[in-house]
Design a protein around this motif. Structure first.
Motif, PDB file in Angstrom:
ATOM      1  N   ASN A   3     -49.987  86.614  90.898  1.00  0.00           N
ATOM      2  CA  ASN A   3     -49.602  85.623  89.900  1.00  0.00           C
ATOM      3  C   ASN A   3     -50.547  85.675  88.703  1.00  0.00           C
ATOM      4  O   ASN A   3     -51.551  86.385  88.709  1.00  0.00           O
ATOM      5  CB  ASN A   3     -49.517  84.221  90.510  1.00  0.00           C
ATOM      6  N   HIS A   4     -50.217  84.909  87.691  1.00  0.00           N
ATOM      7  CA  HIS A   4     -50.998  84.939  86.455  1.00  0.00           C
ATOM      8  C   HIS A   4     -52.465  84.572  86.689  1.00  0.00           C
ATOM      9  O   HIS A   4     -53.358  85.163  86.079  1.00  0.00           O
ATOM     10  CB  HIS A   4     -50.380  84.010  85.407  1.00  0.00           C
ATOM     11  N   ARG A  44     -41.963  86.264  70.787  1.00  0.00           N
ATOM     12  CA  ARG A  44     -41.274  86.316  72.080  1.00  0.00           C
ATOM     13  C   ARG A  44     -40.767  84.947  72.494  1.00  0.00           C
ATOM     14  O   ARG A  44     -39.681  84.816  73.031  1.00  0.00           O
ATOM     15  CB  ARG A  44     -42.230  86.856  73.130  1.00  0.00           C
ATOM     16  N   LYS A  48     -36.721  81.876  73.972  1.00  0.00           N
ATOM     17  CA  LYS A  48     -36.647  81.148  75.240  1.00  0.00           C
ATOM     18  C   LYS A  48     -35.790  79.895  75.088  1.00  0.00           C
ATOM     19  O   LYS A  48     -35.762  79.260  74.040  1.00  0.00           O
ATOM     20  CB  LYS A  48     -38.056  80.766  75.722  1.00  0.00           C
ATOM     21  N   ASN A  69     -45.101  77.425  80.131  1.00  0.00           N
ATOM     22  CA  ASN A  69     -44.484  78.731  80.377  1.00  0.00           C
ATOM     23  C   ASN A  69     -45.138  79.832  79.568  1.00  0.00           C
ATOM     24  O   ASN A  69     -45.625  79.607  78.477  1.00  0.00           O
ATOM     25  CB  ASN A  69     -43.000  78.686  80.011  1.00  0.00           C
ATOM     26  N   PHE A  72     -43.984  86.033  78.371  1.00  0.00           N
ATOM     27  CA  PHE A  72     -44.072  87.425  78.790  1.00  0.00           C
ATOM     28  C   PHE A  72     -43.806  87.516  80.292  1.00  0.00           C
ATOM     29  O   PHE A  72     -44.372  86.744  81.071  1.00  0.00           O
ATOM     30  CB  PHE A  72     -45.457  87.992  78.491  1.00  0.00           C
ATOM     31  N   PRO A  73     -42.974  88.441  80.722  1.00  0.00           N
ATOM     32  CA  PRO A  73     -42.733  88.591  82.163  1.00  0.00           C
ATOM     33  C   PRO A  73     -43.994  89.048  82.888  1.00  0.00           C
ATOM     34  O   PRO A  73     -44.914  89.606  82.278  1.00  0.00           O
ATOM     35  CB  PRO A  73     -41.626  89.639  82.242  1.00  0.00           C
ATOM     36  N   GLY A  74     -44.015  88.806  84.189  1.00  0.00           N
ATOM     37  CA  GLY A  74     -45.190  89.123  84.997  1.00  0.00           C
ATOM     38  C   GLY A  74     -45.654  90.560  84.886  1.00  0.00           C
ATOM     39  O   GLY A  74     -46.853  90.815  84.775  1.00  0.00           O
ATOM     40  N   ASN A  75     -44.727  91.520  84.899  1.00  0.00           N
ATOM     41  CA  ASN A  75     -45.142  92.924  84.828  1.00  0.00           C
ATOM     42  C   ASN A  75     -45.791  93.243  83.478  1.00  0.00           C
ATOM     43  O   ASN A  75     -46.720  94.033  83.404  1.00  0.00           O
ATOM     44  CB  ASN A  75     -43.983  93.870  85.117  1.00  0.00           C
ATOM     45  N   GLU A  76     -45.334  92.602  82.417  1.00  0.00           N
ATOM     46  CA  GLU A  76     -45.966  92.814  81.109  1.00  0.00           C
ATOM     47  C   GLU A  76     -47.356  92.192  81.082  1.00  0.00           C
ATOM     48  O   GLU A  76     -48.304  92.790  80.554  1.00  0.00           O
ATOM     49  CB  GLU A  76     -45.105  92.238  79.996  1.00  0.00           C
TER      50      GLU A  76
END
Length: 92
Positions: A3-4, A44, A48, A69, A72-76
């Motif tokens: 997670n972040h 970005r 949303k 929130n 940026f998605p987790g993989n990014e």
């Protein structure tokens, strides 16, 4: 799944390692890196759903920024936080 918080913790530990290795006592982001990230964040985030003018919720603060929130998605974020870019940091 990472997670972040785990990604940020690893990033900070890498920054601290660089800080101690350089014999410095403080680390900060450069102004250029700060504004570059904020521009990317705003670009970005505008796509949303919580940014829709009809949406009224706790997701945005009085400045229109999301406080809960990450756009940026987790993989990014994993790639962004994989290693500190020392050119974006200054140590004193």
């Amino acid at each position: 799944m990472v997670n972040h918080e785990e990604m940020v913790t690893r990033f900070l530990l890498d920054c601290i390692k660089e800080l101690f290795g350089a014999g410095k006592s403080a680390i900060d982001v450069t102004e250029q890196a700060y504004w570059r990230y904020n521009d990317q964040l705003d670009a970005r985030e505008k796509y949303k759903i919580y940014k829709d003018r009809r949406a009224k919720s706790y997701y945005t603060n009085s400045h229109g920024r999301s406080v809960t929130n990450c756009p940026f998605p987790g993989n990014e974020m994993w790639h962004r936080l994989r290693r500190p870019d020392l050119a974006d940091l200054f140590m004193t």
